[in-house]
Enzyme design. Sequence first.
Site, PDB file in Angstrom:
ATOM      1  N   VAL A 165      63.810  62.740 -80.156  1.00 15.37           N
ATOM      2  CA  VAL A 165      65.009  62.501 -81.041  1.00 15.37           C
ATOM      3  C   VAL A 165      64.912  61.135 -81.551  1.00 15.37           C
ATOM      4  CG1 VAL A 165      67.582  62.611 -80.927  1.00 15.37           C
ATOM      5  CG2 VAL A 165      66.288  64.134 -79.633  1.00 15.37           C
ATOM      6  N   CYS A 166      64.761  60.225 -80.861  1.00 12.13           N
ATOM      7  CA  CYS A 166      64.693  58.774 -81.424  1.00 12.13           C
ATOM      8  C   CYS A 166      63.621  58.674 -82.373  1.00 12.13           C
ATOM      9  CB  CYS A 166      64.270  57.576 -80.181  1.00 12.13           C
ATOM     10  SG  CYS A 166      65.503  57.847 -78.868  1.00 12.13           S
ATOM     11  N   THR A 167      62.537  59.121 -82.477  1.00 16.26           N
ATOM     12  CA  THR A 167      61.648  59.092 -83.364  1.00 16.26           C
ATOM     13  C   THR A 167      62.327  59.769 -84.614  1.00 16.26           C
ATOM     14  OG1 THR A 167      60.032  59.135 -81.783  1.00 16.26           O
ATOM     15  CG2 THR A 167      59.499  59.836 -83.968  1.00 16.26           C
ATOM     16  N   LEU A 195      65.208  57.062 -86.072  1.00 16.62           N
ATOM     17  CA  LEU A 195      64.735  55.938 -86.537  1.00 16.62           C
ATOM     18  C   LEU A 195      63.980  56.153 -87.877  1.00 16.62           C
ATOM     19  CD1 LEU A 195      63.818  54.253 -83.235  1.00 16.62           C
ATOM     20  CD2 LEU A 195      64.841  52.942 -84.779  1.00 16.62           C
TER      21      LEU A 195
END
Length: 220
Positions: free
Chosen positions: A45-47, A50
């Site tokens: 999810v972070c990828t 960002l």
Amino acid sequence: MPGLTIGDEIPKLRVETTHGTINLHDYVGDSYVILFSHPGDFTPVCTTELGMMAAYAGKFAERGVKLIGLSCDDVESHKKWIKDIESYNGGHKVNYPIIADPDRKLIKQLNMVDPDEKDPSGNNVPSRALHIVGPDKKIKLSFLYPGSTGRNMEEVVRVLESLKRAAEHKIATPVNWKPGDAVVIAPSVSSNETKKMFPQGFTTAELPSGKEYLRFVEGV
Ligand code: BEZ
């Protein structure tokens, strides 16, 4: 739970980032800043988040807003991860700094700890926190999401538009407002002041109480 929240000044921290050492107050300078945290590098999810921030960087820059991310791995890890983020998101460059917090000290000071999520060693990881910091270095708005829920960057743009209008005019934005919609006149504005402040005119909702507090104005 106690912690940094809206109205509080962010701490005067020196932080290690992918752009070198940054003094957070100097970084804010005279701008608005979006300071947003992520549970960890090389996580799915972070990828996506960002990368979307990189895609939206132009929209934020147009509004005079700077970005700074945080993930609790070290700078070397962040630099390797950025290659994945840019590749997955169609090549949008991650031009904003990402803070490293391998000791998890910053996430405590910035109220960005996820109480439930832990890394494989049992250490706390950051929540998906997002603070919008004003030029006065105070937090104007905060989101606190758990690791399992990715944020919506259109919502970040929307709330920025609301914050900026509310800072410039005595207004607030009602439910589901989006730029271009009517806003409401702040309760602190008296009827006499209203005519001077909003010469374009306003409409007042008729309510069973007979109280004239729900006043809409266009063009703000
Ligand atoms: C993710 O970035 O995919 C993630 C991180 C922590 C918990 C759940 C998802």
